[in-house]
Scaffold this motif. Structure first.
Motif, PDB file in Angstrom:
ATOM      1  N   ASN A 171       0.813  -1.217   0.000  1.00 30.53           N
ATOM      2  CA  ASN A 171       0.000   0.000   0.000  1.00 30.53           C
ATOM      3  C   ASN A 171       0.850   1.272   0.000  1.00 30.53           C
ATOM      4  N   GLY A 172       2.161   1.082  -0.172  1.00 28.95           N
ATOM      5  CA  GLY A 172       3.022   2.247  -0.318  1.00 28.95           C
ATOM      6  C   GLY A 172       3.555   2.802   0.992  1.00 28.95           C
ATOM      7  N   LYS A 173       3.068   2.272   2.107  1.00 33.80           N
ATOM      8  CA  LYS A 173       3.547   2.778   3.391  1.00 33.80           C
ATOM      9  C   LYS A 173       4.601   1.814   3.951  1.00 33.80           C
ATOM     10  N   PRO A 174       5.480   2.325   4.789  1.00 32.74           N
ATOM     11  CA  PRO A 174       6.505   1.422   5.325  1.00 32.74           C
ATOM     12  C   PRO A 174       5.925   0.428   6.328  1.00 32.74           C
ATOM     13  N   PHE A 175       6.457  -0.771   6.284  1.00 34.23           N
ATOM     14  CA  PHE A 175       6.096  -1.770   7.293  1.00 34.23           C
ATOM     15  C   PHE A 175       6.684  -1.349   8.634  1.00 34.23           C
ATOM     16  N   PRO A 176       5.932  -1.505   9.708  1.00 32.66           N
ATOM     17  CA  PRO A 176       6.556  -1.291  11.015  1.00 32.66           C
ATOM     18  C   PRO A 176       7.440  -2.490  11.343  1.00 32.66           C
ATOM     19  N   ASN A 177       8.408  -2.310  12.199  1.00 31.58           N
ATOM     20  CA  ASN A 177       9.175  -3.470  12.638  1.00 31.58           C
ATOM     21  C   ASN A 177       8.253  -4.400  13.415  1.00 31.58           C
ATOM     22  N   PRO A 178       8.428  -5.701  13.239  1.00 33.32           N
ATOM     23  CA  PRO A 178       7.548  -6.611  13.991  1.00 33.32           C
ATOM     24  C   PRO A 178       7.831  -6.548  15.487  1.00 33.32           C
ATOM     25  N   ASP A 179       6.800  -6.809  16.270  1.00 39.07           N
ATOM     26  CA  ASP A 179       6.989  -6.872  17.718  1.00 39.07           C
ATOM     27  C   ASP A 179       7.375  -8.270  18.151  1.00 39.07           C
ATOM     28  N   VAL A 180       7.050  -9.221  17.305  1.00 37.24           N
ATOM     29  CA  VAL A 180       7.406 -10.598  17.639  1.00 37.24           C
ATOM     30  C   VAL A 180       7.568 -11.390  16.345  1.00 37.24           C
ATOM     31  N   LEU A 181       8.568 -12.250  16.349  1.00 36.76           N
ATOM     32  CA  LEU A 181       8.721 -13.181  15.237  1.00 36.76           C
ATOM     33  C   LEU A 181       8.203 -14.525  15.719  1.00 36.76           C
ATOM     34  N   LEU A 182       7.095 -14.935  15.143  1.00 30.27           N
ATOM     35  CA  LEU A 182       6.515 -16.214  15.547  1.00 30.27           C
ATOM     36  C   LEU A 182       6.995 -17.258  14.556  1.00 30.27           C
ATOM     37  N   LEU A 183       8.026 -17.981  14.984  1.00 25.38           N
ATOM     38  CA  LEU A 183       8.695 -18.910  14.082  1.00 25.38           C
ATOM     39  C   LEU A 183       7.946 -20.235  14.067  1.00 25.38           C
ATOM     40  N   SER A 184       6.876 -20.281  13.308  1.00 23.79           N
ATOM     41  CA  SER A 184       6.136 -21.543  13.197  1.00 23.79           C
ATOM     42  C   SER A 184       6.936 -22.425  12.249  1.00 23.79           C
ATOM     43  N   TYR A 185       7.651 -23.328  12.823  1.00 32.76           N
ATOM     44  CA  TYR A 185       8.677 -24.076  12.084  1.00 32.76           C
ATOM     45  C   TYR A 185       8.066 -25.375  11.591  1.00 32.76           C
ATOM     46  N   THR A 186       7.338 -25.275  10.480  1.00 34.00           N
ATOM     47  CA  THR A 186       6.597 -26.410   9.960  1.00 34.00           C
ATOM     48  C   THR A 186       6.977 -26.690   8.516  1.00 34.00           C
ATOM     49  N   GLY A 187       7.535 -27.846   8.284  1.00 28.97           N
ATOM     50  CA  GLY A 187       7.663 -28.304   6.900  1.00 28.97           C
ATOM     51  C   GLY A 187       8.766 -27.665   6.094  1.00 28.97           C
ATOM     52  N   CYS A 188       9.524 -26.765   6.663  1.00 27.02           N
ATOM     53  CA  CYS A 188      10.588 -26.149   5.890  1.00 27.02           C
ATOM     54  C   CYS A 188      11.721 -25.716   6.798  1.00 27.02           C
ATOM     55  N   TYR A 189      12.894 -26.212   6.459  1.00 22.87           N
ATOM     56  CA  TYR A 189      14.083 -25.878   7.236  1.00 22.87           C
ATOM     57  C   TYR A 189      14.389 -24.384   7.190  1.00 22.87           C
ATOM     58  N   THR A 190      14.200 -23.816   5.994  1.00 20.95           N
ATOM     59  CA  THR A 190      14.618 -22.434   5.764  1.00 20.95           C
ATOM     60  C   THR A 190      13.975 -21.450   6.728  1.00 20.95           C
ATOM     61  N   PHE A 191      12.759 -21.766   7.190  1.00 23.50           N
ATOM     62  CA  PHE A 191      12.074 -20.870   8.132  1.00 23.50           C
ATOM     63  C   PHE A 191      12.961 -20.503   9.315  1.00 23.50           C
ATOM     64  N   MET A 192      13.673 -21.504   9.813  1.00 19.15           N
ATOM     65  CA  MET A 192      14.504 -21.306  11.002  1.00 19.15           C
ATOM     66  C   MET A 192      15.567 -20.243  10.735  1.00 19.15           C
ATOM     67  N   LYS A 193      16.235 -20.378   9.592  1.00 18.84           N
ATOM     68  CA  LYS A 193      17.304 -19.418   9.278  1.00 18.84           C
ATOM     69  C   LYS A 193      16.714 -18.061   8.930  1.00 18.84           C
ATOM     70  N   TRP A 194      15.593 -18.100   8.267  1.00 18.15           N
ATOM     71  CA  TRP A 194      14.954 -16.854   7.835  1.00 18.15           C
ATOM     72  C   TRP A 194      14.736 -15.952   9.052  1.00 18.15           C
ATOM     73  N   PHE A 195      14.168 -16.520  10.095  1.00 17.73           N
ATOM     74  CA  PHE A 195      13.887 -15.684  11.268  1.00 17.73           C
ATOM     75  C   PHE A 195      15.131 -15.438  12.114  1.00 17.73           C
ATOM     76  N   GLU A 196      16.099 -16.347  12.057  1.00 11.00           N
ATOM     77  CA  GLU A 196      17.364 -16.006  12.716  1.00 11.00           C
ATOM     78  C   GLU A 196      17.951 -14.755  12.070  1.00 11.00           C
ATOM     79  N   LEU A 197      17.808 -14.689  10.754  1.00  4.96           N
ATOM     80  CA  LEU A 197      18.317 -13.521  10.036  1.00  4.96           C
ATOM     81  C   LEU A 197      17.512 -12.266  10.374  1.00  4.96           C
ATOM     82  N   LEU A 198      16.188 -12.398  10.402  1.00  2.00           N
ATOM     83  CA  LEU A 198      15.362 -11.225  10.727  1.00  2.00           C
ATOM     84  C   LEU A 198      15.601 -10.777  12.171  1.00  2.00           C
ATOM     85  N   ARG A 199      15.801 -11.746  13.030  1.00  2.00           N
ATOM     86  CA  ARG A 199      16.004 -11.463  14.443  1.00  2.00           C
ATOM     87  C   ARG A 199      17.207 -10.560  14.666  1.00  2.00           C
ATOM     88  N   GLU A 200      18.259 -10.798  13.853  1.00  6.29           N
ATOM     89  CA  GLU A 200      19.444  -9.941  13.948  1.00  6.29           C
ATOM     90  C   GLU A 200      19.091  -8.502  13.651  1.00  6.29           C
TER      91      GLU A 200
END
Ligand SMILES: Nc1ncnc2c1ncn2[C@@H]1O[C@H](COP(=O)(O)OP(=O)(O)O)[C@@H](O)[C@H]1O
Ligand SMILES: Nc1ncnc2c1ncn2[C@@H]1O[C@H](COP(=O)(O)OP(=O)(O)O)[C@@H](O)[C@H]1O
Ligand code: SF4
Ligand code: SF4
Ligand code: SF4
Lengths: 430, 280, 427, 388
Positions: free
Chosen positions: C105-134
């Protein structure tokens, strides 16, 4: 007479097959798929028509008592002479084009010297052409580019060295001009050329002139043309005249060997494994993915790197006594791999043997992906002409699939076009 | 400290580059240089030949050279005193050619490397192009030959392009087919070459970004530095990416590796001499 | 997809999505908390209980893929040191951050308040949120969902998930949101979920008709939108699926095929396919057209099961709230082992009377792709129907080779056609 | 007379080169009823396999000596090499003597391979072994203990014999000894890397995955004695650690090339299974619980394990680097390896923060061209030598 034509516009070569209404092959033609696809299609078709005439001559000569027992000889003679006439014509064209290209700052002040070198080079090339087309001579390639090019490198380098000119200058003129020449379909009526070929033949022209002329007079009608191959979307054909190359290869292989169940086709930049049913209908297929590793072009790069003709690679690899293990078949790095190995002190033939094995290993993977190899197995595409590749393939097929009948036709490179021609015939006859 | 002679020999996949220096403390004098195209010859034999010819030209013999430093694919060069790796030497060579250089792009026949350096030529970071690339010098050379264009014409032609045609394939083999397709569609040689330059430049800009080069002069080295079309395309790509970098070439860019080797050789020689003195 | 012809359900969905993006981008003003979480095994009902807005990075990547932004984002991520080899969803997401994190919608995303790492069916999810967490330095809640390696869930797995919900996820969300967990709210949401799920399953099963009134792949990705994302558990989703069902019913009654983006209906259906694997997003329309131009309709697909499998009977269950969430997570398509996936595909081919299995193998996604060649062969063997294999990527435009894909599809269709006609007239 | 290092290394090389697993086959033949259980990287509780009386056999791909024909038929070009060469080993009958296979959780590729194995080799007992990513003993621990019990039951069904706690404790003791010796070799190398080249240590470790642990313990002890006693020329090399190679292994030539280019490898994560647990597993108390606790609290950090706290990411690596006194890090990972490649930027950031120079490159188990590797490792060594 009715002619059904299949044209296979491949990534490296374009092939055409002409067929009659009895599904008999009348003629085959091949050319480089360089730059202009229309031209490539036209040239290959023209070549196939020339070949068709030769077939018609053969049929005509069958009834000439004086020719009995000599038909092959007569035809070979006729063809060689015809080819030489064609070659000289193109050579003349190339010379004129190259001389016309001597302009611009690169040549400033040296025009005359360059022209002299060119003229001398071409004079020597013309002289050599007799030997090139002598009876029994083995030519490096069937394409003008390769034939003229190979000699040009040798002769040109010597001549320019003697004249004190950098060879790069001359080479560049050649590069510039060959592409123009290639894109001009050979001019002139082929009838006239055949007649001239007839005159310069060793056979007494009198006995065969009449039947040959009669055969020349048969009108050839392009009844239906089907296009296939990598470049098929570029063909100036309506959609219903275009077939997927997979289907054409499947059907083509079936036409050559009706017992075929598995087809392997290694072309310039793709490798296909195809399973067909007893009617030649494709049941399953696999191709290499985006990566062109281990396809025909790979051999092309290697040949360039080694300064050899494609025809010569196989025989050299056959001379190997100790195959070198090659893991990468990346076409681009083929040259680097080769140099790496040479630097390690490995012998050329051993490396080549390893390279051939690597290509075939990749093909084996694709076959495995396509569902394995069933009896009978037909190997098609340009690489099927390479004896070292064939040897490795035979070995590996036996090791992995046991005793399977392996079919390799000398005209296997035309398989796709043959399938296309068959589709063309069926479209009209059924 | 007495003056010494050092040699730098860079064996590449396309050419062998040889240079000779006289180094006297801070004073560095470039004596001679040579580029030999390998073209199917044994690189080591060719090296012997060109090296000896160069020494003869200078009235020297092998014993007169204090340090022979090799670089490139030359670890096995028998008469070398020591070997330095390409990025070490290109970094040093770049600074020699242009003391404002803070990053280096070395583009040879097969590989490309981006190197970030400080003012002494010290390597701070680098990246190499990955194996599978249509952006190699070899590829460009093949295409140029196919189009009938001499190597030294490429640059000018490319600069005259008006509508560069993008080459999309990552694979050089498929890219070659792309090019053939273009010719058949009537695209001019200038636009094709520029298209190749643009796609190479995009990749090179990416490499520069990856090593963290953000401002200053990028010294181009290696054979393709001589291709002014590529240099121009690179500068356009850098501008488009808003990177405050300027790519510059040098007439002797192809020698950068050999120069760097000769100079590091001198450095090392002096250090070793110092160690010997201390030991004595 | 602005120029596309739209039905009411599509407009409704569009509005829902827009509303959610507005809720996310205005979270700072409204004081709502924002979570990031993944589609498979997402705990939307639970987030609803805490009033947390749900932002799904995979969906953002898809949006950016369709809007042709992903290529640039991926390059940005690669320039910052990410490998060319890894999942492009991750790179599109990280690249988007590098480019200002702007929502559709053209507006900036706010930073998330929580990363809910629902780790289901894909290994990459784990690294993805480790990266975002940094990047975000915000609380990260890991919900580890074990893989159904032996083809079914076990009590141990379910207990483990429930325990994590109780000890990690719920307390974590309470802390982030400041809202006390209310199990009755959860039950209510689950009840809503189940109702929407019933209608979704009905719609997907219409692919069994001839002609099929739906396209279960290209159309399917729209059908699953609300239920896989921030709307499961809401009454909005119930409305959406009711509307959708009515539309499909109407088409079925009229004997029409699915609606195409250009406003036509694909009613001349020459080939019925089952598709395995996610679609390509950067060339979505072009890709779809390659099928529809040849008269190919997709009657069933597995991609429409990544965010939960409902057609084999599972429904969210208000009576066993946490257990049913656990079962939901365990049952997502990519959390099932390969023998189960082969069985599912075989069943689809048979029940939906398909002509064959087409696999769109995605370079990014090992979870889907590793093993697909064997799956295809196995399905061919079991059904006797031919398979075909094409390779593309999700949101990396560099990996969509139109000529290549078209070549394979054409050959495949011609092959099916030729087979049908039999040997006598093989042209 | 104890073996010289050359003899030991030659023995290891033979084992390593043997794609038909002759030694493991011989072990199985030697007594009736013996079973062999294969396991893939990265970690499996070998103690349980050993306690079941089985030979744990490391299946670490086919390396660069195997011609992969059928394996490619199972995998697209953008998937790493190890699963395809493993499939090749399977379909060419080279693993026909293996009775069970354990596929530990590493990534989705090996996860999916477990299902493929079930379909392709239905007669083999095939187990996907999931380790917890929640490290709370009450939550992840409780789950893991059950998983270990399931694994134990599976093995018991395979052999038809129960695994007693006593047997398990005995096995743990053997593996504790193995871990101690492995650590000793690593420490020795960190002290005198010229006496224990990386390629030798690597072969020594790989060989250990193909023989009974008791034999390996003897071999390690012999090697240590011999290496200590031998004098070898010391080169002016830099000291580096290699990370990123926990699953698909690089070709031996790559390890040699790195050393040739001027680097001593003093720390690595090759064949990590024998160092996965960093301390002894206690044998008092319940052995299954002890194994679980060791995994939760005393195991290495690697890409297939979640790091719950952001600030701990890479901490393990930094500590190891400091301990081994490595001057730099080469992050070498297999092409298309998501775990390693997604981790790479995070680890790299931590190394930068700690002021440790680092470079990275990719390889495949069958990489043939070492020139780019030598060049990168060589430049790295040059830079440390000239400027550090
Ligand atoms: N006489 C020959 N000997 C060996 N290899 C050949 C020969 N002729 C062609 N080839 C190989 O076949 C390839 C072309 O095969 P072809 O089937 O025509 O491919 P395409 O249809 O893609 O053009 C060339 O790249 C070359 O490697
Ligand atoms: N004047 C020039 N213009 C453009 N390219 C050139 C020129 N001279 C040499 N090259 C290219 O440079 C390459 C050789 O560069 P070099 O750095 O020596 O590579 P390498 O070290 O790999 O041998 C060749 O591929 C050649 O095409
Ligand atoms: S450059 Fe080599 S490896 Fe890359 S796609 Fe082409 S053939 Fe394959
Ligand atoms: S690997 Fe596949 S499932 Fe995982 S994030 Fe990427 S696309 Fe999604
Ligand atoms: S090498 Fe990497 S991607 Fe491949 S199986 Fe191992 S961990 Fe997975």
């Amino acid at each position: 007479m009715q002619c059904f034509i299949g044209i296979d516009l491949g990534s490296t070569t374009t092939k055409a097959v002409v067929m009659d209404e009895n599904l008999q092959v009348l003629g085959r033609g091949i050319t480089n798929s360089r730059s202009n696809y229309d031209t490539a299609a036209k040239v290959s078709k023209q070549e196939a028509m020339i070949d068709t005439r030769l077939t018609l001559f053969r049929r005509a000569l069958a009834d000439v008592p004086g020719a009995a027992g000599h038909v092959d000889e007569i035809l070979a003679d006729l063809e060689r002479n015809f080819r030489r006439i064609q070659f000289l014509e193109q050579l003349e064209d190339l010379e004129a084009t190259a001389i016309g290209n001597i302009r611009g700052p690169r040549f400033e002040g040296r025009e005359a010297a360059v022209r002299e070198v060119l003229e001398e080079t071409f004079r020597r090339l013309r002289d050599k052409s007799a030997a090139l087309f002598a009876p029994g001579a083995r030519r490096k390639s069937d394409f003008f580019r390769d034939l003229a090019g190979a000699d040009f490198m040798q002769v040109g380098e010597a001549v320019s060295k003697a004249a004190g000119l950098p060879f790069d200058l001359i080479l560049n003129l050649y590069d510039k001009s060959i592409i123009e020449v290639e894109n001009r379909p050979p001019a002139g009526e082929m009838e006239a050329k055949f007649l001239r070929a007839l005159e310069s033949g060793t056979m007494e022209a009198g006995t065969i002139a009449a039947p040959v002329q009669a055969a020349l007079a048969i009108p050839l009608e392009e009844t239906y043309v089907v296009g296939t191959g990598y470049g098929r979307v570029r063909l100036p054909f309506p959609k219903e005249h275009i077939r997927s190359e997979i289907l054409c290869h499947g059907l083509g292989a079936h036409m050559m060997y009706p017992g075929t169940r598995t087809v392997l086709d290694i072309g310039g930049q793709d490798t296909k494994g195809i399973q067909v049913d007893p009617a030649g209908i494709v049941e399953n297929f696999q191709m290499n993915d985006r990566c062109a590793a281990g396809c025909g072009r790979y051999l092309g790069y290697i040949a360039d790197e080694m300064n050899m003709g494609l025809h010569e690679l196989g025989p050299l690899a056959m001379a190997s006594t100790k195959q070198v293990r090659i893991n990468s078949t990346c076409t681009v790095f083929a040259g680097a791999e080769l140099r790496d190995r040479l630097a390690l002190g490995e012998k050329r033939e051993d490396i080549l043997a390893g390279l051939h094995r690597a290509i075939i290993l990749r093909a084996m993977s694709i076959l495995s992906r396509a569902g394995g190899v069933k009896d009978q197995f037909t190997f098609t595409g340009g690489v099927a002409k390479n004896e070292a590749a064939v040897r490795e393939l035979r070995k590996l097929i036996k090791e992995n699939y046991g005793d399977v009948q392996i079919n390799i036709d000398p005209d296997s490179i035309y398989t796709g076009a043959l399938g296309g021609a068959t589709f063309a015939a069926r479209a009209v006859l059924n | 400290m007495t003056a010494i002679i050092t040699a730098g020999i860079d064996i590449g996949s396309g050419c062998i580059k040889t240079v000779l220096f006289r180094v006297d403390g801070e004073t560095v004098e470039w004596l001679d240089k040579d580029v030999a195209r390998i073209r199917n010859r044994d690189p080591f034999l060719l090296t012997d030949e060109t090296y000896d010819a160069m020494l003869a030209r200078q009235g020297l013999c092998r014993e007169d050279v204090a340090y022979v430093a090799s670089t490139g694919d030359a670890e096995a060069l028998r008469f070398a005193t020591g070997h330095f790796y390409s990025m070490t030497t290109h970094g040093r060579g770049a600074v020699y050619l242009n003391d404002r250089a803070r990053s280096v792009l070395d583009i040879g026949a097969l590989n490309g490397r981006a190197i970030r350096i400080d003012d002494s030529g010290k390597v701070l970071g680098y990246r190499m192009t990955s194996q599978c690339a249509s952006g190699s010098g070899q590829f460009l050379e093949n295409i140029a030959r196919y189009l009938g264009i001499a190597q030294d014409e490429i640059g000018q032609l490319s600069k005259s392009a008006d509508a560069p045609e993008k080459v999309s394939s990552i694979c050089a083999v498929l890219a070659e087919t792309d090019v053939i397709n273009m010719v058949s569609r009537g695209i001019s040689a200038a636009n094709i070459l520029k298209g190749i330059h643009v796609s190479m430049a995009t990749r090179l800009a990416k490499l520069l970004k990856a090593i963290g080069a953000t401002e200053g002069v990028v010294q181009m080295t290696g054979g393709l530095a001589l291709d002014e079309g590529l240099v121009a395309a690179l500068n356009e790509a850098l501008a488009a990416e808003n990177m405050a970098l300027t790519a510059q070439s040098h007439a002797d860019a192809i020698h950068a590796g050999a120069i760097g080797a000769a100079l590091w050789g001198a450095f090392r020689h002096q250090k070793l001499a110092l160690l010997d003195e201390m030991a004595a | 997809m602005s120029d596309a012809v739209k039905e009411p359900s599509m407009l409704l969905q569009k509005e829902l999505i827009a509303r959610n993006y507005d809720a996310i981008t205005s979270a700072r003003e409204t004081g709502r908390k924002v979570s990031s979480t993944f589609v498979p095994g997402n705990l939307n009902e639970l987030l609803l209980c805490f009033g947390i807005v749900n932002n799904l990075p995979e969906i953002n990547a898809i949006q950016n893929g369709m809007r042709k932004l992903s290529g640039d984002y991926i390059m940005t991520a690669e320039k910052s040191g990410h490998s060319e080899d890894v999942c492009t969803y991750v790179k599109a997401d990280i690249g988007m951050m590098g480019k200002g994190n702007i929502a559709p919608n053209g507006k900036p995303f706010p930073n998330p308040d929580v990363l809910l790492l629902s780790y289901t069916g894909c290994y990459t999810f784990m690294k993805w949120f480790e990266l975002l967490r940094e990047e975000y330095k915000c609380p990260t809640l890991m919900l580890h969902v074990p893989y159904e390696g032996d083809g079914q869930s076990t009590k141990n797995m379910r207990d483990y998930i429930v325990k994590q919900l109780k000890e990690v996820i719920i307390p974590g969300l309470e802390e982030v949101s400041g809202v006390k967990f209310d199990i009755d709210r959860l039950r209510e949401a689950l009840r809503n979920s189940a109702r929407a799920e019933d209608d979704l399953v009905w719609v997907l099963e219409q692919g069994k008709r001839t002609p099929s009134p739906i396209d279960a792949y290209f159309g399917g990705v729209y059908y699953i939108g609300p239920i896989f994302t921030a709307f499961r558990g809401t009454t909005d989703a119930i409305d959406y699926y009711r509307t959708l069902r009515a539309e499909v019913q109407a088409r079925a009654d009229a004997g029409l095929g699915p609606l195409m983006p250009d406003g036509t209906t694909l009613s001349e259906q020459k080939y019925r396919l089952v598709v395995e694997g996610p679609p390509n997003w950067t060339h979505f329309r072009e890709f779809w057209k390659m099928f529809s131009d040849e008269g190919a309709v997709v009657v069933a697909s597995t991609y429409t099961k990544v965010g939960g499998m409902y057609d084999f009977g599972f429904r969210h269950d208000p009576d066993n709230p946490l257990e049913s969430l656990a079962d939901y997570c365990l049952g997502c398509y990519t959390n099932r082992n390969l023998p189960s996936r082969v069985e599912i595909l075989t069943k689809y081919i048979e029940e939906y009377q398909a002509d064959g299995l087409l696999t769109n193998s995605i370079k990014s996604c090992n979870s889907f792709s590793a093993g697909q060649l064997m799956m295809m062969r196995e399905v061919e063997k079991r059904t006797g129907k031919p398979g075909a294999f094409i390779e593309t990527d999700l949101v990396d435009p560099r990996y969509f080779s139109a000529a290549n894909v078209k070549n394979r599809l054409e050959s495949y269709f011609q092959m099916i056609e030729q087979k049908r006609r039999g040997g006598s007239r093989a042209a | 007379m104890p073996a010289t290092t050359a003899e030991t290394v030659a023995r290891c090389q033979t084992l390593f080169d043997d794609l038909d697993f002759t030694a493991a086959r011989a072990w199985k033949e030697a007594a009736p009823g013996r079973k062999v259980v294969g396991f893939l990287p990265v970690y499996a509780p070998l103690e349980l396999i050993h306690a079941a009386g089985c030979l744990p056999l490391g299946i670490f791909g086919g390396g660069d000596r195997m011609e992969v024909i059928h394996g490619d038929a199972f995998y697209q070009s953008y998937i790493c090499r190890i699963p395809r060469s493993t499939v090749e080993l399977g379909v060419t009958g080279r693993l026909d003597f293996v009775d069970g296979m354990i596929f530990p959780f590493v990534c989705d590729v090996i996860r999916n391979l477990s299902g493929m194995w079930k379909i392709m080799f239905p007669q083999v007992w095939t187990k996907f072994f999931d380790t917890p990513q929640n490290f709370d003993p009450e939550v992840g621990g409780a789950y893991y203990i059950e998983e270990l019990k399931e694994l134990r039951e599976g093995l018991e069904r395979l052999t038809g014999r129960p695994i007693t706690d006593a047997a398990l404790r005995a096995s743990i003791l053997h593996y504790n000894e193995n871990r101690r010796l492995v650590r000793a070799v690593y420490d020795f190398r960190a002290n005198a890397p010229w006496k224990a080249p990386a390629s030798e240590v690597y072969l020594l470790m790989r060989a250990g995955l193909m023989m009974p642990v008791e034999d390996h313990n003897g071999m390690l002890a012999d090697y240590l004695d011999a290496a200590e006693a031998e004098d070898r020329p010391r080169r002016d090399n830099v000291r580096i650690a290699i990370y990123g190679s926990f699953c698909e292994q690089p070709p031996l030539n790559l390890i040699k090339s790195v050393e040739m280019a001027g680097c001593y490898v003093v720390e690595d994560d090759y064949a990590l299974v024998n160092r996965f647990l960093t301390e002894d597993v206690p044998v008092d108390g319940d052995p299954i619980e002890a194994l679980a606790t060791a995994y939760l609290t005393k195991s290495v950090e690697t890409s297939c394990k979640y790091v719950p706290r952001e600030e701990d990411k890479g901490r393990f690596h930094i500590a190891q680097i400091r301990k081994a006194r490595a001057e730099g890090v080469i992050y070498a990972s297999p092409s298309f390896c998501d775990p390693a490649l997604l981790d790479r930027p995070m680890i790299a950031r931590r190394l930068t923060e700690a002021g440790i120079p680092h470079i990275s490159f990719k390889y495949a188990e069958n990489s043939g061209q070492m020139q780019p590797i030598r060049e990168q490792a060589g430049t790295f060594a040059d830079s440390i030598k000239l400027w550090s």
